[in-house]
Design a protein around this motif. Structure first.
Motif, PDB file in Angstrom:
ATOM      1  N   SER A   1       0.816  -1.224   0.000  1.00  0.00           N
ATOM      2  CA  SER A   1       0.000   0.000   0.000  1.00  0.00           C
ATOM      3  C   SER A   1       0.850   1.274   0.000  1.00  0.00           C
ATOM      4  O   SER A   1       0.375   2.335  -0.379  1.00  0.00           O
ATOM      5  CB  SER A   1      -0.949   0.006   1.205  1.00  0.00           C
ATOM      6  OG  SER A   1      -0.235  -0.285   2.386  1.00  0.00           O
ATOM      7  N   ASP A   2       2.111   1.163   0.385  1.00  0.00           N
ATOM      8  CA  ASP A   2       2.974   2.339   0.513  1.00  0.00           C
ATOM      9  C   ASP A   2       3.916   2.451  -0.696  1.00  0.00           C
ATOM     10  O   ASP A   2       4.680   1.520  -0.965  1.00  0.00           O
ATOM     11  CB  ASP A   2       3.790   2.206   1.810  1.00  0.00           C
ATOM     12  CG  ASP A   2       4.698   3.403   2.053  1.00  0.00           C
ATOM     13  OD1 ASP A   2       4.651   4.365   1.253  1.00  0.00           O
ATOM     14  OD2 ASP A   2       5.465   3.368   3.029  1.00  0.00           O
ATOM     15  N   PRO A   3       3.908   3.585  -1.435  1.00  0.00           N
ATOM     16  CA  PRO A   3       4.833   3.755  -2.570  1.00  0.00           C
ATOM     17  C   PRO A   3       6.298   3.564  -2.191  1.00  0.00           C
ATOM     18  O   PRO A   3       7.103   3.101  -3.009  1.00  0.00           O
ATOM     19  CB  PRO A   3       4.575   5.195  -3.036  1.00  0.00           C
ATOM     20  CG  PRO A   3       3.199   5.521  -2.543  1.00  0.00           C
ATOM     21  CD  PRO A   3       3.021   4.748  -1.274  1.00  0.00           C
ATOM     22  N   GLU A   4       6.661   3.924  -0.926  1.00  0.00           N
ATOM     23  CA  GLU A   4       8.045   3.728  -0.457  1.00  0.00           C
ATOM     24  C   GLU A   4       8.406   2.245  -0.445  1.00  0.00           C
ATOM     25  O   GLU A   4       9.514   1.853  -0.817  1.00  0.00           O
ATOM     26  CB  GLU A   4       8.229   4.314   0.958  1.00  0.00           C
ATOM     27  CG  GLU A   4       8.080   5.825   1.041  1.00  0.00           C
ATOM     28  CD  GLU A   4       9.197   6.562   0.299  1.00  0.00           C
ATOM     29  OE1 GLU A   4      10.358   6.087   0.319  1.00  0.00           O
ATOM     30  OE2 GLU A   4       8.891   7.601  -0.324  1.00  0.00           O
ATOM     31  N   GLU A   5       7.439   1.417   0.001  1.00  0.00           N
ATOM     32  CA  GLU A   5       7.659  -0.031   0.031  1.00  0.00           C
ATOM     33  C   GLU A   5       7.788  -0.590  -1.395  1.00  0.00           C
ATOM     34  O   GLU A   5       8.586  -1.473  -1.660  1.00  0.00           O
ATOM     35  CB  GLU A   5       6.495  -0.737   0.756  1.00  0.00           C
ATOM     36  CG  GLU A   5       6.504  -0.553   2.266  1.00  0.00           C
ATOM     37  CD  GLU A   5       7.793  -1.065   2.908  1.00  0.00           C
ATOM     38  OE1 GLU A   5       8.190  -2.211   2.622  1.00  0.00           O
ATOM     39  OE2 GLU A   5       8.404  -0.306   3.687  1.00  0.00           O
ATOM     40  N   VAL A   6       6.973  -0.040  -2.285  1.00  0.00           N
ATOM     41  CA  VAL A   6       7.060  -0.443  -3.706  1.00  0.00           C
ATOM     42  C   VAL A   6       8.464  -0.147  -4.228  1.00  0.00           C
ATOM     43  O   VAL A   6       9.089  -0.977  -4.895  1.00  0.00           O
ATOM     44  CB  VAL A   6       6.002   0.297  -4.573  1.00  0.00           C
ATOM     45  CG1 VAL A   6       6.205  -0.018  -6.057  1.00  0.00           C
ATOM     46  CG2 VAL A   6       4.594  -0.094  -4.147  1.00  0.00           C
ATOM     47  N   GLY A   7       8.978   1.059  -3.889  1.00  0.00           N
ATOM     48  CA  GLY A   7      10.317   1.462  -4.317  1.00  0.00           C
ATOM     49  C   GLY A   7      11.390   0.487  -3.834  1.00  0.00           C
ATOM     50  O   GLY A   7      12.275   0.095  -4.603  1.00  0.00           O
ATOM     51  N   LYS A   8      11.273   0.059  -2.553  1.00  0.00           N
ATOM     52  CA  LYS A   8      12.256  -0.892  -1.987  1.00  0.00           C
ATOM     53  C   LYS A   8      12.156  -2.256  -2.676  1.00  0.00           C
ATOM     54  O   LYS A   8      13.162  -2.901  -2.971  1.00  0.00           O
ATOM     55  CB  LYS A   8      12.011  -1.057  -0.474  1.00  0.00           C
ATOM     56  CG  LYS A   8      12.453   0.143   0.358  1.00  0.00           C
ATOM     57  CD  LYS A   8      12.101  -0.089   1.816  1.00  0.00           C
ATOM     58  CE  LYS A   8      12.272   1.178   2.644  1.00  0.00           C
ATOM     59  NZ  LYS A   8      11.717   1.037   3.992  1.00  0.00           N
ATOM     60  N   TRP A   9      10.907  -2.696  -2.923  1.00  0.00           N
ATOM     61  CA  TRP A   9      10.675  -4.006  -3.540  1.00  0.00           C
ATOM     62  C   TRP A   9      11.255  -4.033  -4.955  1.00  0.00           C
ATOM     63  O   TRP A   9      11.930  -4.976  -5.353  1.00  0.00           O
ATOM     64  CB  TRP A   9       9.169  -4.275  -3.578  1.00  0.00           C
ATOM     65  CG  TRP A   9       8.768  -5.721  -3.462  1.00  0.00           C
ATOM     66  CD1 TRP A   9       8.397  -6.386  -2.329  1.00  0.00           C
ATOM     67  CD2 TRP A   9       8.667  -6.679  -4.529  1.00  0.00           C
ATOM     68  NE1 TRP A   9       8.082  -7.691  -2.617  1.00  0.00           N
ATOM     69  CE2 TRP A   9       8.236  -7.906  -3.961  1.00  0.00           C
ATOM     70  CE3 TRP A   9       8.904  -6.630  -5.903  1.00  0.00           C
ATOM     71  CZ2 TRP A   9       8.036  -9.056  -4.718  1.00  0.00           C
ATOM     72  CZ3 TRP A   9       8.711  -7.787  -6.663  1.00  0.00           C
ATOM     73  CH2 TRP A   9       8.279  -8.977  -6.076  1.00  0.00           C
ATOM     74  N   VAL A  10      11.011  -2.954  -5.698  1.00  0.00           N
ATOM     75  CA  VAL A  10      11.500  -2.866  -7.080  1.00  0.00           C
ATOM     76  C   VAL A  10      13.026  -2.812  -7.098  1.00  0.00           C
ATOM     77  O   VAL A  10      13.682  -3.462  -7.924  1.00  0.00           O
ATOM     78  CB  VAL A  10      10.893  -1.647  -7.815  1.00  0.00           C
ATOM     79  CG1 VAL A  10      11.581  -1.417  -9.161  1.00  0.00           C
ATOM     80  CG2 VAL A  10       9.393  -1.834  -8.019  1.00  0.00           C
TER      81      VAL A  10
END
Length: 374
Positions: A183-192
């Motif tokens: 749900s968090d764009p920051e988490e998406v950034g880390k995952w990518v």
């Protein structure tokens, strides 16, 4: 009677194991039917100082047998690994190639995005950087993160915004499916970022590409694989195309990842109606000819391209990717065996055409030279 045409096929080899052996067998068979002497070889088979070459032909019982061959008049390059030995041979000037060296995906995308003839079909694409990912997440509801030097649908990650969540799905280097819901764009950034580091192929970069809504079938990515090739007269012709339908929930339509191939009209006509489907097909053909022309101007002589074309839910066409050494199994899988046979035959027909043109040119030069001496 004209002398036999001699055609070499450059491919990766380790021992007697070749990359894409079934296709190479069929190429050699097509060459024999056209009356050519044709063989497969690799970088370690070239003995330039002796003007000798070790070539391989398939045995009827399976496997390959080797013998010495005359120097090829033309070489079809099917080597799909950019190893130093191959690169050195490719730029040595020892052979006349039917197809020129090609560039990495990012350079090709940049080139096409700047050309007025084709830029309308190119989705927004950048080299991956964390800051660019943030901007693209805001701008596009779907994003693709893909290797700039990948092939076969491996290591491609789809990031789709669904309400308050981001759904991430992709296949890793081993075609294993990976998913996440964040749900968090920051988490998406880390995952990518982790994905890019783990999936990187050698020193290759990753690209961020505007995602397209290609779900012509609900919850399944679809795209069009089109093959354009030079024919026996040296002219570009679209051999055929098919729609690839991905596995349910998969991020790509790739056949290696469980996708299925269907005839173009079967799916596109059902979705958009017969008349609109015909117009979409015409645009795909027009795109293929324009892209082939632009790329040949930049890279030199080419003989075939596989185009992955996206048709979005509005019926707009997009160029997703261009492959200069395409497969043709899509025709085999959808049962179009006549197209499959033609797709195999055309590279050899084009190689024969190049030899004939070269022979005519040399004959003219000899005639001109003898006239001058008189």
């Amino acid at each position: 009677m004209s002398p036999k045409k001699i055609i070499g096929i450059l491919a990766w080899r380790e021992g007697k194991r070749f990359g894409e052996p079934e296709y190479l067998r069929r190429l050699v068979h097509a060459g024999h039917l056209l009356g050519a002497e044709i063989f497969v070889f690799s970088h370690q088979d070239v003995f330039a100082s002796e003007k000798k070459i070790r070539g391989f032909v398939p045995k009827e019982s399976g496997g390959w047998e080797s013998s010495w061959f005359a120097w090829p008049q033309i070489v079809i390059d099917r080597y799909r690994r950019r190893v130093p030995e191959y690169m050195k041979l490719r730029h040595s000037g020892l052979f006349d190639f039917a197809n020129s060296p090609f560039s990495k995906k990012w350079r090709v995308t940049q080139l096409l995005a700047k050309d007025a003839r084709v830029k309308r079909w190119i989705p927004e694409t950048y080299v991956y950087a964390p800051a660019t990912l943030k901007t693209m997440l805001v701008k596009h509801p779907i994003l693709y993160v893909k290797p700039g030097n990948g092939t076969g649908g491996k290591s491609i990650l789809k990031v789709a915004e669904r309400g308050s969540k981001y759904q991430l799905s992709g296949r890793d280097k081993n075609y294993a499916r990976k998913t996440a819901s964040l749900s968090d764009p920051e988490e998406v950034g880390k995952w990518v970022k982790r994905w890019v580091n783990e999936q990187r192929i050698r020193d290759g970069n990753f690209l961020l590409q505007q995602g397209l809504d290609l779900e012509l079938v609900p919850d399944r990515v679809t795209d069009v694989r089109l093959l354009i090739q030079k024919d026996k007269k040296g002219e570009w012709r679209v051999t055929g195309c098919a729609v690839r339908v991905g596995e349910k929930g998969s991020s790509t339509s790739n056949l290696h990842g469980g996708g299925k191939a269907l005839p173009f009209h079967l799916l596109v006509s059902r979705r958009f109606g017969e008349e609109r489907a015909q117009k979409i097909l015409q645009e795909c053909h027009h795109m293929a000819h324009q892209v082939a022309m632009v790329l040949e101007e930049h890279f030199g002589r080419m003989m075939e391209f596989g185009l992955d074309i996206g048709v979005d839910v509005q019926g707009k066409t997009w160029l997703i990717e261009v492959n200069p050494k395409p497969g043709r199994e899509v025709f085999q899988q959808m049962g179009a065996l006549d197209l499959y046979a033609e797709a195999i035959c055309r590279p050899v027909q084009y190689a024969c055409y190049l030899i004939e043109e070269k022979t005519k040119r040399l004959t003219k030069e000899v005639e001109l030279s003898s006239r001058r001496r008189r």
